[in-house]
Scaffold this active site. Structure first.
Site, PDB file in Angstrom:
ATOM      1  N   ASP A  97     -27.655  27.463  11.901  1.00 13.33           N
ATOM      2  CA  ASP A  97     -26.382  26.976  11.955  1.00 13.33           C
ATOM      3  C   ASP A  97     -26.078  26.948  13.532  1.00 13.33           C
ATOM      4  O   ASP A  97     -26.727  27.776  14.489  1.00 13.33           O
ATOM      5  CB  ASP A  97     -25.322  27.603  11.151  1.00 13.33           C
ATOM      6  CG  ASP A  97     -25.194  29.208  11.447  1.00 13.33           C
ATOM      7  OD1 ASP A  97     -26.019  29.775  11.640  1.00 13.33           O
ATOM      8  OD2 ASP A  97     -24.073  29.732  11.572  1.00 13.33           O
ATOM      9  N   GLU A 132     -24.885  32.123  10.486  1.00 14.17           N
ATOM     10  CA  GLU A 132     -24.984  33.397  11.257  1.00 14.17           C
ATOM     11  C   GLU A 132     -23.600  33.429  12.172  1.00 14.17           C
ATOM     12  O   GLU A 132     -22.994  34.562  12.125  1.00 14.17           O
ATOM     13  CB  GLU A 132     -26.083  33.459  12.271  1.00 14.17           C
ATOM     14  CG  GLU A 132     -26.131  34.742  12.940  1.00 14.17           C
ATOM     15  CD  GLU A 132     -25.570  34.888  14.354  1.00 14.17           C
ATOM     16  OE1 GLU A 132     -25.499  35.831  14.932  1.00 14.17           O
ATOM     17  OE2 GLU A 132     -24.980  33.569  14.781  1.00 14.17           O
TER      18      GLU A 132
END
Length: 486
Positions: free
Chosen positions: A77, A144
């Site tokens: 991400d 994350e």
């Protein structure tokens, strides 16, 4: 230099493909599908766990079969931020990159090199046919940036390697061996609205152009926080004059970024509006002097605004006082000499948004010492509670403690010295890495983190230093050759 000349070619080709794929935190479905299809199309053992983490395993090259297994790990991400005047949909649009001297950056948005470049390094290694390595496991975690929920949801046994190299660091030549734990603290002021009385003049104060940055790794750089600065002005003026009423306060977007811009709307008696404007100009000059090294492009504006419903006076006063009082910045420095004076504990007020019936505040706290993390969160909660807000902290994620006898650290250190003729810096980082969660689930895995140089991450100014990608690539390949036997 143009994009076709970027080296290593295999890595930048993978990065270009990754940046075609929308991958906001918590919405990585397209990236998960891409990685799964990519691994299967290359005939590699590919699995997706129930959380959405992806693992792609590649067998050892000939003669390296008896080496210990290395896990390479990055997160799929990216932080999605853009300049206020840029039209961009992070759920649909591809990141547009360009070369600026020795740097790769994006057109008005975050670049996605945090941690797309780590993913690209893994894919380039998986696709290679001429690199010596033992068995490798390439792991791509999700989400994350907004809670490490991918790493949190990973069950023991998903990874089976002996060593783990996290590719989510931002300073080439530095090897990270510990990280801070972190939690978010939220506060909510319940408010009522009332129509403005006649005789109020409405003004909109705006501040933008701050440097911002990562709320952990950049917290020691004395960068201005838009929320704290705007709150300072409001506190100063409400102490100086009677009758100032607050209608709106908005600043910040992300829990892990130092807010770069913000604005408020106030109603003031007509007879003091010129005083407010004059005070604003004086205040702007004072703040610019405070931050004349770190924030050199501040843009201040104070303009008339349309009348709108006001926040009830008591709630507004409590809110302004709380923002003035709440801790922001460094709270403590590490006492462990091996960590070289790194920040131990900090707090960042990340976002404030007013709604019809609520004012919502989000902040983040970090520490390498979990008891002090608890203390810092309690301090923030108590400040807002004293002001009448509801406040609470999330469960957060743990710190990653330095491992004094790390064999992998020694391999990575000596390989760097042999390759470049100088010692790397071995240190901790005041930011959350997934290594903290991995160290809880996989206590026997030896871990380090390193990566190419990134600057201004979590902001539209994010940039990747192109030459350091080749250096990290060469360093990683030498480390893989030196992994010991099982």
């Amino acid at each position: 230099m143009n994009k076709s000349e970027l080296k290593p070619t295999a890595v930048f080709e993978q990065f270009a493909k990754i940046n075609q794929i929308p991958r906001p935190s918590k919405h990585e479905e397209k990236m998960i599908e891409y990685l799964q299809n990519w691994g299967q199309s290359h005939g590699l053992d590919t699995k997706v766990d129930e959380t959405g983490n992806v693992i792609i395993r590649k067998p050892a090259t000939k003669g390296m079969e008896n080496r210990k297994t290395v896990i390479l790990q990055s997160h799929m991400d990216m932080v999605c931020d853009k300049l206020v005047d840029v039209e961009f949909d992070f759920d649909k649009d591809a990141i547009k990159t360009y070369v600026d001297g020795e740097w790769l950056t994006a057109e008005g948005t975050t670049l996605g090199a945090d941690d797309g470049i780590g993913c690209a390094i893994e894919l380039a290694l998986l696709e290679s046919t001429d690199i010596e390595h033992g068995p490798i496991e390439c792991v791509f975690t999700r989400d994350e940036e907004t809670g490490l929920t991918g790493a949190e949801g990973m069950k023991p046994g998903f990874m089976t390697g002996d060593y783990l190299i996290n590719l989510d660091s931002e300073d080439e030549g530095e090897i990270f061996v510990s990280c801070a734990g972190g939690r978010n603290t939220s506060a909510v002021f319940e408010i009522t609205r009332e129509q403005p009385a006649d005789g109020l003049f409405f003004m909109r104060g705006q501040l933008k152009g701050l440097t911002g940055g990562h709320s952990g790794d950049d917290i020691n750089k004395k960068r201005a926080n838009a929320i704290k600065i705007l709150a300072r002005f409001l506190y100063q003026e409400t102490k100086r004059y009677e009758g100032i009423r607050l209608a709106q306060f908005h600043s910040g977007k992300l829990h892990n970024a130092i807010p770069r811009d913000g604005a408020f709307v106030i109603g003031v008696p007509h007879d003091i509006k010129e005083n407010i404007k004059a005070d604003w100009n004086v205040f702007a000059a004072q703040v610019e002097d405070e931050f004349h090294v770190t924030d050199t492009t501040m843009v201040w504006s104070m303009e008339s605004a349309d009348a709108e419903p006001l926040i009830d006076e008591k709630s507004a006063q409590n809110f302004i006082r709380a923002l003035q009082a709440v801790d922001n910045g460094i709270y403590a420095i590490c006492q462990d000499e091996a960590l070289g004076g790194m920040v131990e504990t900090s707090s960042n007020i990340a976002s404030v948004h007013t709604e019809e019936r609520e004012i919502k505040i989000l902040s983040s706290q970090r520490s390498n010492v979990m008891s002090n993390l608890d203390n810092m969160c309690a301090t923030i909660v108590a400040t807002f509670e004293l002001a009448g807000a509801k406040a609470w902290s999330s469960d957060g994620y743990p710190a990653w403690k330095m491992r004094p006898d790390s064999k992998l650290t020694e391999i990575v250190r000596t390989s760097y010295k042999d390759l470049f003729g100088k010692e790397p810096v071995v240190r901790g980082i005041h930011a959350g890495l997934e290594c903290g969660l991995f160290s809880e689930r996989y206590p026997n895995i030896d871990m380090v983190s390193f990566g190419p140089t990134l600057r201004f991450v979590h902001t539209p100014d994010e940039r990747l230093h192109i030459p350091t990608v080749q250096m990290v690539w060469d360093h990683l390949l030498l480390v893989l050759k030196r992994i010991p036997l099982k």
